[in-house]
Enzyme design. Structure first.
Site, mmCIF file in Angstrom:
data_model
loop_
_atom_site.group_PDB
_atom_site.id
_atom_site.type_symbol
_atom_site.label_atom_id
_atom_site.label_comp_id
_atom_site.label_asym_id
_atom_site.label_seq_id
_atom_site.Cartn_x
_atom_site.Cartn_y
_atom_site.Cartn_z
ATOM 1 N N LYS A 110 -1.591 -20.392 6.522
ATOM 2 C CA LYS A 110 -1.065 -19.078 5.753
ATOM 3 C C LYS A 110 -2.042 -17.870 6.113
ATOM 4 O O LYS A 110 -1.584 -16.883 5.988
ATOM 5 C CB LYS A 110 -0.709 -19.270 4.394
ATOM 6 C CG LYS A 110 0.534 -20.402 4.092
ATOM 7 C CD LYS A 110 1.001 -20.479 2.894
ATOM 8 C CE LYS A 110 2.319 -21.254 2.850
ATOM 9 N NZ LYS A 110 1.857 -22.676 2.874
HETATM 10 C C1 LIG Z 1 3.055 -23.426 2.944
HETATM 11 C C2 LIG Z 1 2.627 -24.912 3.561
HETATM 12 C C3 LIG Z 1 3.533 -25.532 4.418
HETATM 13 C C4 LIG Z 1 5.099 -25.212 4.464
HETATM 14 O O1 LIG Z 1 5.178 -23.964 5.253
HETATM 15 P P1 LIG Z 1 6.650 -23.292 5.078
HETATM 16 O O2 LIG Z 1 6.357 -22.233 6.058
HETATM 17 O O3 LIG Z 1 6.741 -23.037 4.047
HETATM 18 O O4 LIG Z 1 7.553 -24.361 5.755
HETATM 19 C C5 LIG Z 1 3.121 -26.814 4.944
HETATM 20 N N1 LIG Z 1 1.776 -27.092 4.526
HETATM 21 C C6 LIG Z 1 0.797 -26.258 4.466
HETATM 22 C C7 LIG Z 1 -0.492 -26.907 4.440
HETATM 23 C C8 LIG Z 1 1.359 -25.089 3.628
HETATM 24 O O5 LIG Z 1 0.285 -24.529 2.977
#
Ligand SMILES: *Cc1c(COP(=O)(O)O)cnc(C)c1O
Length: 470
Positions: A110
């Protein structure tokens, strides 16, 4: 470039306005009016480093920002990443690569979007004047990444609500040990859904929202999706030429934000063979892609908590394309889904998507197998993606978090505990969090020194309204 809403009753808006708005006022999500075609640019892109590539990509979308400003914002966003490649692609064997997306400040993917979004927000405050208050609810990684995107930025304050005791101790430290005066980590006495519901109500009040210049941090922001396209492009360019059109990206999925970005990039002329949607036991998207029915279930907390969702908020963008870009149909589908909790597509075309589902019982075994087979340590989210790789194609597994964020699960699986210097450093710092008991007397007793107490009071009032009589 202008941006339209999936529900067709907002806009079109320019890039900066669409980013500042977040969710479109008609309830829809922003998308580019037309998708550009990058197929002719790929040879030229091959030579670029990550930040330069990101700039070349984003400048096609952020057409209302001067090119030099955008370049500076992009450079700053990726300067804090700990790996020189930013998103290193590692080969595990002849048919398998892993794309590591956890070298940013909070060690999860993210950061790619939220570092850039933070800099875009700061830039907007600077040119438009005034300040911005960012509010969000998190079950872990989003909150930490959003906080680190805005850390100490002039003109901004960030309030992140999270369920007390239900995020991992390290995730909490990433939010509550920053020492920055503009960061407010709010531990809610309730569930993630309680926090989310309180925020939803606050954002529904347009007058309050405008008066306090509130902005939401969540995975539907246009800038987040676009920023995430870049690492797919970067990885594709780093594959040997013979493997490129064979490659399937395997994506640990929750809200469908990450994998949607890859698919959009493919729609923009990058010949990627396919995408695998890898869910944990909260499998609404697995069921969607195997049966054509989008049906909400109950969230069961799992070892891969950042994928513990049942309504995949970014899926609406995919629906828009699935129904031939007809906003009236999107509105009808989303209304039915909201009213009944389900929607069945008559002639669902899953196209280049496949799906897999991984239960909690399977995760430790997969971590063990990946470790034995490749000498590679996968975090519990990434482990879901390793469940079953197709034998007839090249797989690029997206590693979405550092294993060091989940030491207990890893130790239980392979007997060693991964560490990371930035997490070790956090353990020495004091936790600064505001505990929000969801009851009225606690709210009255609360005194906030930050000068933004009216926003906090409002949050508390909403929370306390959920548990009357306490
Ligand atoms: C947020 C997150 C996901 C999921 O991602 P999306 O965009 O919601 O599909 C998967 N793995 C980790 C470590 C995350 O922080």
């Amino acid at each position: 470039m202008r941006y339209i809403s999936t529900r067709g009753q907002t806009g079109p808006l320019g890039f900066s306005d669409a980013v500042a708005t977040g969710l479109a006022p008609d309830g829809g999500l922003f998308l580019p009016e037309t998708l550009p075609d990058f197929s002719g640019d790929l040879p030229r892109f091959e030579r670029l480093g990550y930040a330069a590539l990101c700039h070349e990509f984003m400048r096609v979308f952020a057409t209302d920002l001067p090119a030099e400003t955008l370049r500076e914002l992009v450079n700053r966003s990726y300067a804090g990443f700990a790996h020189p490649d930013i998103a290193p692609l590692r080969r595990l064997d002849e048919r398998t690569h892993v794309l590591e997306l956890f070298h940013g400040p909070t060690l999860a993917f993210k950061d790619f979007a939220l570092q850039l979004l933070g800099n875009l927000y700061e830039h907007q405050c600077r040119v438009r004047g005034g300040s911005i208050n960012v509010l969000g609810a998190t079950s872990g990684d989003t909150g930490a990444a959003a906080i680190h995107g805005l850390l100490g930025k002039p003109g901004t304050a960030i309030f992140i609500l999270y369920p007390d005791g239900r995020v991992s101790p390290l995730q909490e430290r990433q939010m509550a040990c920053t020492g920055a005066a503009n960061v407010h980590a709010l531990a809610v006495d309730g569930t993630f859904d309680d926090a989310q519901a309180a925020l939803k109500e606050i954002f529904g009040d347009q007058e309050f929202r405008l008066r306090h210049r509130l902005s939401a941090v969540n995975s539907i922001n246009l800038a987040r999706v676009l920023a995430q396209c870049v690492y797919y492009l970067y990885a594709w360019l780093r594959l040997p030429a013979a493997e490129r059109s064979e490659a399937e990206f395997v994506v640990p999925t929750g809200n469908f934000g990450n994998v949607l970005a890859g698919w959009l990039l493919q729609q923009m002329g990058v010949p990627i063979r396919g995408f695998k949607v890898a869910t944990n036991q909260n499998d609404i998207l697995y069921r969607m892609f195997t049966t054509g029915e989008y049906r909400v279930g109950n969230v069961a907390p799992s070892l891969a908590p950042s994928m513990d969702i049942q309504v995949a908020s970014n899926f609406e963008r995919f629906i828009y394309f699935q129904v031939g870009r007809d906003p009236a149909q999107v509105r009808a589908i989303m209304r039915t889904f909201k009213d009944t909790g389900a929607w069945k597509f008559d002639d669902f075309d899953r196209g280049v998507f496949s799906a897999s589902r991984c239960t909690d019982a399977e995760i430790p075994g997969i971590i063990q197998r990946v470790h034995r087979q490749y000498g590679y340590v996968a975090d519990p989210h990434t482990a879901c993606a390793f469940k079953e790789l197709s034998s007839d194609r090249v797989s690029v597994v997206l590693a979405t978090a550092s294993p060091a964020k989940f030491p207990d699960t890893i130790r239980a699986a392979i007997g060693v505990e991964p560490t990371h210097p930035s997490l070790e450093a956090l353990k020495a710092r004091p936790v600064v969090k505001h505990r929000l008991a969801a009851n009225a007397s606690a709210i009255r007793a609360y005194r906030c020194a930050c000068g933004l107490h009216r926003i906090l009071r409002r949050v508390f009032c909403r929370l306390s309204a959920k548990t009357p009589g306490q």
